[in-house]
Design an enzyme around this catalytic site. Structure first.
Site, PDB file in Angstrom:
ATOM      1  N   HIS A 157       0.847  -1.208   0.000  1.00  0.00           N
ATOM      2  CA  HIS A 157       0.000   0.000   0.000  1.00  0.00           C
ATOM      3  C   HIS A 157       0.885   1.261   0.000  1.00  0.00           C
ATOM      4  CE1 HIS A 157      -3.646   2.360   1.590  1.00  0.00           C
ATOM      5  NE2 HIS A 157      -2.637   3.199   1.803  1.00  0.00           N
ATOM      6  N   GLU A 158       1.932   1.244   0.823  1.00  0.00           N
ATOM      7  CA  GLU A 158       2.824   2.417   0.918  1.00  0.00           C
ATOM      8  C   GLU A 158       3.656   2.587  -0.357  1.00  0.00           C
ATOM      9  OE1 GLU A 158       2.043   4.393   3.220  1.00  0.00           O
ATOM     10  OE2 GLU A 158       0.785   2.875   4.153  1.00  0.00           O
ATOM     11  N   HIS A 161       1.846   4.389  -2.972  1.00  0.00           N
ATOM     12  CA  HIS A 161       1.848   5.854  -2.826  1.00  0.00           C
ATOM     13  C   HIS A 161       3.056   6.484  -3.528  1.00  0.00           C
ATOM     14  CE1 HIS A 161      -1.558   6.814  -0.314  1.00  0.00           C
ATOM     15  NE2 HIS A 161      -1.215   5.943   0.618  1.00  0.00           N
TER      16      HIS A 161
HETATM   17  C1  4LI Z   1      -5.993   2.994  16.033  1.00  0.00           C
HETATM   18  C2  4LI Z   1      -4.903   2.737  16.834  1.00  0.00           C
HETATM   19  C3  4LI Z   1     -11.600  -2.504   9.773  1.00  0.00           C
HETATM   20  C4  4LI Z   1     -11.788  -1.578   8.748  1.00  0.00           C
HETATM   21  C5  4LI Z   1     -10.408  -3.196   9.896  1.00  0.00           C
HETATM   22  C6  4LI Z   1      -6.115   2.385  14.782  1.00  0.00           C
HETATM   23  C7  4LI Z   1      -3.917   1.865  16.405  1.00  0.00           C
HETATM   24  C8  4LI Z   1     -10.738  -1.312   7.855  1.00  0.00           C
HETATM   25  C9  4LI Z   1      -9.354  -2.935   9.028  1.00  0.00           C
HETATM   26  C10 4LI Z   1      -5.151   1.516  14.342  1.00  0.00           C
HETATM   27  C11 4LI Z   1      -9.507  -1.993   7.990  1.00  0.00           C
HETATM   28  C12 4LI Z   1      -4.047   1.276  15.157  1.00  0.00           C
HETATM   29  C13 4LI Z   1      -5.954  -0.156   9.075  1.00  0.00           C
HETATM   30  C14 4LI Z   1      -5.294  -0.075   6.879  1.00  0.00           C
HETATM   31  C15 4LI Z   1      -7.309  -1.022   7.438  1.00  0.00           C
HETATM   32  C16 4LI Z   1     -10.928  -0.340   6.777  1.00  0.00           C
HETATM   33  C17 4LI Z   1      -3.199   2.218   7.063  1.00  0.00           C
HETATM   34  C18 4LI Z   1      -6.603   0.470  12.660  1.00  0.00           C
HETATM   35  C19 4LI Z   1      -4.490   1.514  12.013  1.00  0.00           C
HETATM   36  C20 4LI Z   1      -6.551  -0.428  11.455  1.00  0.00           C
HETATM   37  C21 4LI Z   1      -4.396   0.647  10.827  1.00  0.00           C
HETATM   38  C22 4LI Z   1      -2.164   0.942   5.171  1.00  0.00           C
HETATM   39  C23 4LI Z   1      -4.328  -0.318   4.633  1.00  0.00           C
HETATM   40  C24 4LI Z   1      -3.068   0.879   6.371  1.00  0.00           C
HETATM   41  C25 4LI Z   1      -8.074  -3.710   9.198  1.00  0.00           C
HETATM   42  C26 4LI Z   1     -12.232   0.286   4.809  1.00  0.00           C
HETATM   43  C27 4LI Z   1      -4.449   4.258   7.415  1.00  0.00           C
HETATM   44  N1  4LI Z   1      -5.033   0.210   8.166  1.00  0.00           N
HETATM   45  N2  4LI Z   1      -7.099  -0.747   8.725  1.00  0.00           N
HETATM   46  N3  4LI Z   1      -6.424  -0.680   6.482  1.00  0.00           N
HETATM   47  N4  4LI Z   1      -5.251   0.875  13.068  1.00  0.00           N
HETATM   48  N5  4LI Z   1      -5.701   0.113  10.409  1.00  0.00           N
HETATM   49  N6  4LI Z   1      -4.344   0.252   5.972  1.00  0.00           N
HETATM   50  N7  4LI Z   1      -8.469  -1.697   7.091  1.00  0.00           N
HETATM   51  N8  4LI Z   1     -11.880  -0.611   5.877  1.00  0.00           N
HETATM   52  N9  4LI Z   1      -4.271   2.979   6.772  1.00  0.00           N
HETATM   53  O1  4LI Z   1     -10.204   0.647   6.703  1.00  0.00           O
HETATM   54  O2  4LI Z   1      -2.343   2.580   7.840  1.00  0.00           O
HETATM   55  S1  4LI Z   1      -2.584  -0.573   4.328  1.00  0.00           S
HETATM   56 CL1  4LI Z   1      -2.786   0.197  14.646  1.00  0.00          CL
HETATM   57 NI    NI Z   2      -2.464   5.308   2.172  1.00  0.00          NI
END
Ligand code: 4LI
Ligand code: NI
Length: 187
Positions: A157-158, A161
């Site tokens: 994903h990164e 970007h």
């Molecule tokens: C708060 C504190 C549910 C929905 C589950 C949040 C600490 C989605 C998932 C986090 C989803 C932490 C994440 C990414 C998804 C969804 C990224 C929460 C941060 C879960 C990371 C780059 C895609 C990465 C798993 C539309 C900002 N991150 N969830 N996807 N977490 N987080 N991505 N998917 N559905 N995105 O978003 O950093 S790769 Cl750790």
């Molecule tokens: Ni992104």
């Protein structure tokens, strides 16, 4: 310090450009940016700091998301084991490159989110399940590592970007949850 105000959102041109490689030895500016990007991820994952600073949680942040067109990304994937405080993967990647990848594909069962995308885009983002990654760290050391599943998806994903690609570019428009056989769904 990087906050949500520094993160550009979809529609801004930098998010659609191919970022430039950095040169070594790294400039102080490139080192500082990497540090600040990692600090953002740490803050975003700290409930207190995230609340105070109103940060959305993230496990990856790429330089183009802070409007810098350079091939730098910070990745901080927390451990899946709640009793461990050793992250699953944590580093700032300079000039990262995927050297090889598995035939097997994988996607996140809940779809992907992005700090530069202020809306939910539903659907599977199918990527490679395992990758061999080459990058340089902040000390300029060349690293070659293998990643699988969640950390591999985050790194892809990164890296997207850095090439002007957003996660929803990969979602099947007609059927967002269509899956070929053999694709690993990461829950
Ligand atoms: C708060 C504190 C549910 C929905 C589950 C949040 C600490 C989605 C998932 C986090 C989803 C932490 C994440 C990414 C998804 C969804 C990224 C929460 C941060 C879960 C990371 C780059 C895609 C990465 C798993 C539309 C900002 N991150 N969830 N996807 N977490 N987080 N991505 N998917 N559905 N995105 O978003 O950093 S790769 Cl750790
Ligand atoms: Ni992104």
């Amino acid at each position: 310090m990087i906050t949500m105000d520094d993160i550009i959102r979809e529609g801004r041109p930098t998010l659609r450009k191919v970022a430039e490689e950095v040169t070594f030895p790294l400039s102080d500016e490139d080192k500082k940016l990497g540090k600040e990007m990692m600090e953002f991820l740490e803050n975003s994952q700290d409930p207190q700091k995230a609340e105070e600073l109103q940060l959305r949680g993230g496990v990856g942040l790429a330089a183009p998301q802070v409007d810098v067109g350079k091939r730098i990304t910070a990745v901080l994937v927390p451990s899946m084991d709640p009793d461990s405080d050793e992250p699953e993967f944590k580093d700032v990647l300079y000039n990262p490159k995927i050297l090889s990848h598995s035939v097997q594909q994988a996607c996140m069962g809940e779809g992907e989110g992005c700090l530069s995308v202020d809306r939910d885009v539903a659907g599977y983002v199918v990527r490679q399940a395992r990758i061999t990654l080459r990058y340089y760290n902040a000390e300029g050391e060349k690293k070659k590592i293998r990643l699988k599943n969640y950390p591999a998806v985050v790194v892809q994903h990164e890296l997207d970007h850095l090439n002007g690609v957003l996660f929803y570019d990969h979602i099947n428009e007609d059927n967002p949850f269509a899956l070929n056989e053999g694709v690993l769904v990461i829950e």
